[in-house]
Write an enzyme that holds these catalytic residues in place. Structure first.
Site: not given
Ligand code: PAF
Length: 286
Positions: A32, A35-37, A147
């Site tokens: 899912y 943008e972090g991934h 992150g």
């Protein structure tokens, strides 16, 4: 881009790449993707020759009353995003590949696993460390990207890598936020519109902490109380914890006289959200 569902496929692919002298970057995820991934994927693409992304909603890191069953999943969308980023291999194992019948081995990082989120999520970091070590053993990456949003996870994995003499380099990367400051999380999809607004209290409390620090406030309890006061003004928010801890051992500090982590977990409605800032070498990182 290929999708591997078995350990053998991943091992074969990575072995071929290593024979060609390629450096392997790895981004473990539960899918899912946001943008972090994708920022982690981009970093891997920049620094290495081949990028592997795992998508696995890991059952052992969810408590019995947590959201394992309803955790958002959309492989088709994830695949499309990763193809656009130029990822080389997705590892998408079924649960029985990672935890076959009779599975018995778990990894724990003592003490660090019991602080902060570990208090309200007992067993969570044991599940995280177990799956991450397994994934490291399967993928054998040179570098792995995580992150800072999950700061305790970063610190625990770094300790596991150090203590178990793993050769992977753990690279923490900045938190990615929506334009209004909410830290990206797959769980943000649970929030109803009024909860999404209320969730901004987390970021606002960190902004307040950053401002107090910049003005010279180094007393941890004063900063913590001001953050609590701010969040408690939001009727939809219920604080799980707001803590200021040593960035290495996660123990509470009285003064910001070393590198610290200011971390919080807040329920907004039924959704538990986390966020943090780091104060490193006298600078705020958020
Ligand atoms: O951060 C996550 O998404 C998960 O904890 C991880 C590292 C993929 C392990 O399941």
């Amino acid at each position: 881009m290929e999708i591997a569902k078995t350990i053998e496929e991943v091992r074969q692919k990575v072995a071929d790449w290593k024979k060609s002298g390629f450096k392997i970057g790895f981004v473990p995820t539960m899918g899912y993707l946001h943008e972090g991934h994708l920022s982690l994927v981009r970093e891997s693409k920049k620094r290495t020759d081949r990028t592997v992304v795992s998508i696995f909603v890991n059952p052992t890191q969810f408590g019995p009353n947590e959201d394992y069953q309803i955790y958002p999943r959309d492989l088709e969308r994830d695949q499309k995003l990763l193809l656009e980023e130029g990822v080389d291999l997705i590892f998408y194992p079924p649960v029985e590949v990672m935890y076959p019948e009779g599975y018995k081995t778990y990894v724990e990082v003592k003490e660090l696993q019991d602080q902060l989120c570990g208090r309200s999520r007992p067993g969570h970091f044991r599940g995280v460390c177990t799956v991450v070590l397994k994934l490291f053993n399967i993928v054998q990456p040179d570098e792995a990207y995580f992150g800072w949003k999950d700061a305790q996870q970063v610190i625990i994995i770094q300790k596991m890598v150090e203590d178990l003499n793993l050769s992977v380099k753990v690279i923490p990367r900045p938190i990615i936020r929506d334009p209004d400051g909410l830290a990206l999380s797959s769980r943000n999809t649970y929030l109803r519109p009024e909860e999404r607004k209320a969730a901004l209290a987390l970021n606002r409390s960190l902004d307040l902490a950053a401002e107090l620090i910049r003005k010279g406030e180094l007393n941890a309890e004063i900063i913590r109380r001001r953050m609590l006061e701010l969040i408690e003004q939001e009727p939809l928010a219920r604080v799980d914890y707001v803590e200021i801890v040593d960035l290495k051992n996660l123990e509470k500090v009285e003064k910001l006289d070393r590198d610290v982590l200011i971390a919080l977990a807040v329920y907004v409605g039924r959704t538990r959200l986390i966020d943090n800032l780091r104060f490193i070498s006298g600078e705020v990182e958020k």
